[in-house]
Design a protein around this motif. Structure first.
Motif, PDB file in Angstrom:
ATOM      1  N   ALA A 271     -17.020  44.030  59.769  1.00 42.00           N
ATOM      2  CA  ALA A 271     -15.926  45.002  59.645  1.00 42.00           C
ATOM      3  C   ALA A 271     -14.990  44.416  60.313  1.00 42.00           C
ATOM      4  CB  ALA A 271     -16.172  46.247  60.340  1.00 42.00           C
ATOM      5  N   PHE A 272     -15.097  43.306  61.614  1.00 38.98           N
ATOM      6  CA  PHE A 272     -14.057  42.879  61.952  1.00 38.98           C
ATOM      7  C   PHE A 272     -13.349  41.652  61.013  1.00 38.98           C
ATOM      8  CE2 PHE A 272     -12.196  38.967  64.262  1.00 38.98           C
ATOM      9  CZ  PHE A 272     -11.617  39.675  65.383  1.00 38.98           C
ATOM     10  N   ALA A 273     -14.104  40.774  60.395  1.00 40.29           N
ATOM     11  CA  ALA A 273     -13.681  40.038  58.990  1.00 40.29           C
ATOM     12  C   ALA A 273     -12.936  40.687  58.204  1.00 40.29           C
ATOM     13  CB  ALA A 273     -14.655  39.339  58.608  1.00 40.29           C
ATOM     14  N   PHE A 274     -13.420  41.816  57.778  1.00 42.17           N
ATOM     15  CA  PHE A 274     -12.530  42.697  56.869  1.00 42.17           C
ATOM     16  C   PHE A 274     -11.114  43.184  57.309  1.00 42.17           C
ATOM     17  CE2 PHE A 274     -11.490  46.882  54.787  1.00 42.17           C
ATOM     18  CZ  PHE A 274     -11.421  46.628  53.493  1.00 42.17           C
TER      19      PHE A 274
ATOM     20  N   LEU B  21      -9.538  41.469  59.633  1.00 38.87           N
ATOM     21  CA  LEU B  21      -8.714  40.461  59.531  1.00 38.87           C
ATOM     22  C   LEU B  21      -8.268  39.865  58.188  1.00 38.87           C
ATOM     23  CD1 LEU B  21     -10.718  37.797  61.935  1.00 38.87           C
ATOM     24  CD2 LEU B  21      -8.501  39.006  62.476  1.00 38.87           C
ATOM     25  N   LEU B  22      -8.921  40.090  56.972  1.00 38.42           N
ATOM     26  CA  LEU B  22      -8.821  39.847  55.837  1.00 38.42           C
ATOM     27  C   LEU B  22      -7.384  40.830  55.353  1.00 38.42           C
ATOM     28  CD1 LEU B  22     -11.845  38.960  53.752  1.00 38.42           C
ATOM     29  CD2 LEU B  22     -10.016  37.346  54.275  1.00 38.42           C
ATOM     30  N   LEU B  23      -7.845  41.842  55.608  1.00 37.18           N
ATOM     31  CA  LEU B  23      -6.524  42.837  55.406  1.00 37.18           C
ATOM     32  C   LEU B  23      -5.189  42.354  55.917  1.00 37.18           C
ATOM     33  CD1 LEU B  23      -8.212  46.546  55.798  1.00 37.18           C
ATOM     34  CD2 LEU B  23      -7.274  45.235  53.620  1.00 37.18           C
ATOM     35  N   GLY B  24      -5.272  42.157  57.232  1.00 38.18           N
ATOM     36  CA  GLY B  24      -3.988  41.736  57.873  1.00 38.18           C
ATOM     37  C   GLY B  24      -3.519  40.492  57.192  1.00 38.18           C
ATOM     38  N   TRP B  25      -4.434  39.265  56.922  1.00 42.52           N
ATOM     39  CA  TRP B  25      -3.969  38.221  56.054  1.00 42.52           C
ATOM     40  C   TRP B  25      -3.478  38.389  54.666  1.00 42.52           C
ATOM     41  CZ3 TRP B  25      -6.102  35.865  51.622  1.00 42.52           C
ATOM     42  CH2 TRP B  25      -5.904  34.582  51.535  1.00 42.52           C
TER      43      TRP B  25
ATOM     44  N   ARG C 131     -16.521  28.748  60.872  1.00 43.44           N
ATOM     45  CA  ARG C 131     -15.650  30.079  60.753  1.00 43.44           C
ATOM     46  C   ARG C 131     -14.576  29.528  61.406  1.00 43.44           C
ATOM     47  NH1 ARG C 131     -18.840  32.685  64.456  1.00 43.44           N
ATOM     48  NH2 ARG C 131     -17.841  31.477  66.369  1.00 43.44           N
ATOM     49  N   MET C 132     -14.187  28.833  62.311  1.00 42.33           N
ATOM     50  CA  MET C 132     -12.704  28.509  62.974  1.00 42.33           C
ATOM     51  C   MET C 132     -12.062  27.613  61.755  1.00 42.33           C
ATOM     52  SD  MET C 132     -11.441  27.107  66.597  1.00 42.33           S
ATOM     53  CE  MET C 132      -9.708  26.323  66.461  1.00 42.33           C
ATOM     54  N   GLY C 133     -12.826  26.665  61.183  1.00 43.49           N
ATOM     55  CA  GLY C 133     -12.487  26.061  60.147  1.00 43.49           C
ATOM     56  C   GLY C 133     -11.710  26.769  58.923  1.00 43.49           C
TER      57      GLY C 133
ATOM     58  N   ARG D  46     -12.098  32.966  68.746  1.00 43.74           N
ATOM     59  CA  ARG D  46     -12.600  33.413  70.256  1.00 43.74           C
ATOM     60  C   ARG D  46     -12.804  34.875  69.943  1.00 43.74           C
ATOM     61  NH1 ARG D  46     -15.267  34.513  72.923  1.00 43.74           N
ATOM     62  NH2 ARG D  46     -15.839  34.081  75.333  1.00 43.74           N
ATOM     63  N   LEU D  47     -11.824  35.460  69.604  1.00 47.27           N
ATOM     64  CA  LEU D  47     -11.836  36.888  69.502  1.00 47.27           C
ATOM     65  C   LEU D  47     -13.049  37.531  68.635  1.00 47.27           C
ATOM     66  CD1 LEU D  47     -10.889  39.803  70.125  1.00 47.27           C
ATOM     67  CD2 LEU D  47      -9.294  39.727  68.426  1.00 47.27           C
TER      68      LEU D  47
END
Length: 852
Positions: free
Chosen positions: A546-549, A551-555, A229-231, A529-530
């Protein structure tokens, strides 16, 4: 409490990252007194982060991201009125309050392993290739488009690459700036593998490959710390990093130090995970390789050597010293530090330490280190090598790999010539004031707006995009709240990476290239870590997805912004790139001429790079247009410097009906009295006379004449065409002597009508670097060396038309080398151009170019 894991030599890296190594499985509290995790804490952390984000969006350089259109059409800081939600927010207050709140809240969040609840391998594999593909696209989109500030430095960088291939000029440090050798040699390899590409495209491809290999290493670094995940988070940030993309597009090779840093950090993480001799050797090789990348990597080497030595010293078993271990440990570290200071011109001229860098004293120091190392080897080989022995092995490997650079007499020139303490740039006693000014300027360049930038980014934009401080402050707050030595070390690497810029007389963006990875790593660590904190609250996959989504939107939003900012910056054209852009619009329908202008110059040597492979000509006092039957009758496109009134009038005298169009570069004003940078005009072909006395004239020549083109100093037969004509014999009516000087080159090419089948023996005897091609295949290659070489090659040819081309550099004889040919069933050598004429049934001499 659950039993602790046994402490073994192969310590897990997570031991230096997390306080507890909780068993895998579903989340459970370790003790009744343990700090509990709750939705409220996660919500408070999220709100604090949102406050930081809102504060950053109120900073002018990030606030303008919310404005539509291109704000960077002029070389000035945009001052457009803004009326969005964030414009009038108190940015500093929100950032500080949110940041301090995150530190406090992190203290109340239970510890957890960084790789807990890792994502599945197939998901990681999918997103790995998505991020790699996007990274390649962002760097290689429209590869022929140059940076706006394409100038003479680009010429030297790319010419060095070409000179490796054409002239075997193989340096340890390349003389222009005494630059490190990895980038030129890697680019030369790419060019050898892709010979049809032009230089500007080759260096972009090599820069992109270097950048994307670094991003692959980002994944491996993140995986070592926080799993797959962090990678992915780290490589996602790197794939769209605006700074990395811009430096890749600038094709200076500055991104090589990011690759060097990534290798060094990866093998550092692996060596503290498994500190055996093999891993120390790999780490030493990585450090040594970094020395061959761009100069900002240099401060990393002593810091990395010192930090790993301190880590080893923290082990009680390693704090046992005898004479051999003292020489192999602290003494070796001191010698390394001394060499670093000396070879980077950081030792004062009048200082007792100068005694230790005397060749005799330095040799004694090396011998002492070698004795200590060998003695420790003999003592430890039976019972197993200690970590200190492994460290010494890595340090010695680094030294051996670095020795060609360290022994070079000009290794220190790159840093000593640009220091703020150099009397060339700073008045006596003003060095420390300049240092403070550079520190203030640097953080403004990174995350705010500054009044001037060198090369990148656009004026008014910040070096690092919005996502870097957003994620970086999240990660930094976590590091402060949960202090551990590896995260602290990453922060130290960032601070050390500032040194090449703040200690220089001109802290331009390239000197901070090694800051990229530490900044991205801090940010990726915080986001990872979040994400783990979300899992600590609930194991429901819906919330993780949902959290990953989100993050992807912001990215994805940042991806779009970085793409937009990069291309707005690329379109801020200066002289060379503006001329290139205009020639691209005129080709291939026009015959394009550039009119030279002495002071100030209209175009520079950099134009050779951008016109390579294209029919762009220098206008001379007379310009013959020799046409074979069937050649296209193209209109002329003539480009003149904006202030070159003399040549404009000369062209108008010959073509009274011409109309001029003007263009300006980004640095010029647009007022009615401002002189433009470029005037260009079109001359219809039917207005070009056939009189030799004119500036331009047309000559109709035989189809069996040879096309002869003269070039400058860019490789062999490359760049702007300085002169073109057609001749019957290769040395007929040679051009002016300045085009035959050492360093210039010429291409002679044409069709040869072979009458009889058989084996033809070609022979050239010259000291000029010379290539001979028949039907596109190189059959003779006379290498550089300034020695006369007689080269020959037999070629079997069938009757019919064959294409022959000779390329030569005038480093010895200042004419086209004599090519002889021996036809089938003959022993007589004949000059090739004479033989080609004799093979023709008829030669229309009246249509050949006349003597000039």
């Amino acid at each position: 409490m659950p039993p602790k894991r046994k402490v073994v030599k192969k310590a897990a890296i997570s031991k230096s990252i997390s306080v507890k190594n909780k068993p895998k499985g579903k989340f459970s509290f370790l003790t009744a007194k343990k700090i509990q995790m709750s939705w409220e804490k996660l919500l408070y952390l999220g709100l604090a982060w949102m406050a930081v984000i809102a504060g950053l969006l109120a900073v002018p350089n990030y606030n303008i991201l919310l404005q539509p259109g291109n704000l960077f059409t002029k070389n000035e800081i945009p001052h457009l009125p803004t009326s969005n939600l964030f414009t009038h927010l108190p940015s500093a207050f929100l950032i500080w309050v949110g940041f301090l709140a995150m530190i406090v809240i992190w203290r109340f969040i239970p510890d957890e392993k960084e790789d807990a609840w890792d994502i599945s391998p197939w998901t990681a594999r999918l997103f790995f290739w998505v991020f790699m593909g996007i990274g390649f696209y962002l760097r290689l989109e429209n590869p022929r488009w140059p940076v706006g500030n394409f100038w003479d430095d680009h010429y030297y960088v790319i010419t060095d690459v070409r000179n490796i291939i054409d002239f075997n000029l193989n340096y340890v440090l390349f003389p222009f700036g005494w630059r490190e050798p990895f980038y030129p040699y890697f680019s030369a390899l790419i060019w050898v593998l892709m010979p049809s590409l032009t230089g500007s495209v080759v260096v972009l491809i090599s820069s992109t490959i270097i950048d994307m290999v670094a991003i692959w290493l980002f994944y491996l670094i993140g995986k070592e710390i926080g799993g797959r995940r962090m990678g992915l988070i780290l490589m996602a940030l790197g794939a769209i990093c605006k700074t990395m993309i811009m430096m890749t597009r600038f094709v200076y090779g500055t991104d090589t130090c990011v690759l060097g840093g990534a290798l060094a950090i990866l093998f550092f993480l692996r060596v503290i995970k498994k500190p055996d001799v093999l891993h120390f050797v790999e780490w030493g090789l990585a450090l040594g390789f970094g020395g061959y990348t761009y100069v900002p990597f240099r401060p990393w080497m002593p810091v990395m050597l010192g930090v790993v030595w301190l880590w080893i010293l923290s082990d009680k078993k390693e704090r046992k010293f005898n004479t051999a271990r003292v020489l192999m440990g602290p003494f070796l570290l001191a010698v390394w530090a001394l060499i670093f200071l000396y070879k980077n011109s950081l030792l004062p001229d009048q200082n007792f330490l100068q005694l230790f860098v005397h060749p005799i004293v330095l040799s004694c120091l090396f011998l002492a280190v070698i004795w200590g190392y060998c003695k420790s080897f003999l003592d430890e080989r039976k019972k197993g090598f200690t970590k200190l022995f492994g460290w010494a092995t890595g340090a010695i490997v680094t030294g051996i790999l670095m020795s060609p650079l360290l022994l070079h007499p000009n290794y220190s020139a790159h840093v000593s010539d640009i220091s703020i303490f150099s009397p060339k740039f700073t008045a006596p006693g003003q060095g420390w004031n300049k240092l403070w000014e550079n520190i203030v300027f640097t953080f403004g360049l990174f995350f705010d707006q500054v009044n001037h930038v060198s090369r990148l980014p656009a004026l008014g934009d910040s070096l690092y995009e919005f996502l870097i401080p957003v994620c970086g402050l999240l990660g930094l707050s976590y590091f402060i709240a949960k202090p551990r030595w590896v995260p602290t070390y990453v922060v130290v690497l960032f601070l050390i990476s500032l040194v090449p810029g703040i200690l220089s007389n001109g802290p331009h963006s390239f000197r901070y290239a090694s800051c990229d990875l530490p900044l991205l790593l801090i940010g990726a660590w915080g986001v990872n870590r979040l994400w783990v904190a979300v899992h600590q609250v609930t194991t429901d996959k819906f919330f993780s997805i949902a959290f990953a989504f989100l993050l992807l939107l912001g990215w994805a939003w940042e991806l779009g912004q970085n793409h937009k900012l990069t291309w707005e910056w690329l379109h801020q054209q200066a002289d060379t790139s503006l001329i290139w852009n205009q020639t691209e619009q005129e080709l291939p329908d026009h015959r394009v001429y550039l009119v030279d202008h002495g002071n100030p110059g209209f175009y520079t040597c950099a134009q050779d790079i951008l016109t390579d492979g294209e029919e762009v000509y220098r206008m001379n006092n007379q310009n013959a247009i020799d046409l074979k039957p069937g050649d296209a009758q193209k209109n002329l496109s003539i480009m003149v410097y904006g202030g070159d009134v003399i040549n404009q009038k000369k062209i108008e005298a010959e073509f009274p009906k011409v109309e001029w169009t003007k263009k300006r570069i980004i640095l010029q004003g647009d007022g009615p009295n401002d002189i433009p940078f470029l005037w260009y005009t079109e001359v219809p072909f039917d207005q070009i006379p056939e009189k030799e006395t004119n500036l331009f004239f047309v000559q109709h020549v035989s189809p069996w004449t040879w096309l002869r083109r003269s070039y400058g100093h860019y490789g062999m037969g490359r760049g702007l065409i300085l002169n073109e004509d057609r001749v019957v014999r290769w040395n007929d009516h040679l051009p002016s002597s300045d085009l035959l000087d050492a360093g210039h080159s010429m291409r002679v090419s044409g069709d040869w009508n072979v009458k009889a089948a058989g084996d033809y023996l070609f022979k050239v005897s010259t000291a000029n670097v010379t290539w001979l091609f028949v039907d596109g295949k190189k059959i003779i290659n006379i290498p550089p060396g300034n020695n006369v070489v007689a080269a020959s090659q037999k070629v079997s040819l069938n009757p019919g038309v064959h294409h022959v081309e000779l390329v030569t550099s005038f480093n010895w004889e200042h004419q086209v080398p004599k090519l002889n040919i021996t036809p089938p069933n003959s022993t007589t050598e004949t000059p090739f151009d004479d033989y080609a004429v004799s093979e023709l049934e008829t030669v229309d001499n009246t249509s050949s170019p006349k003597a000039k």
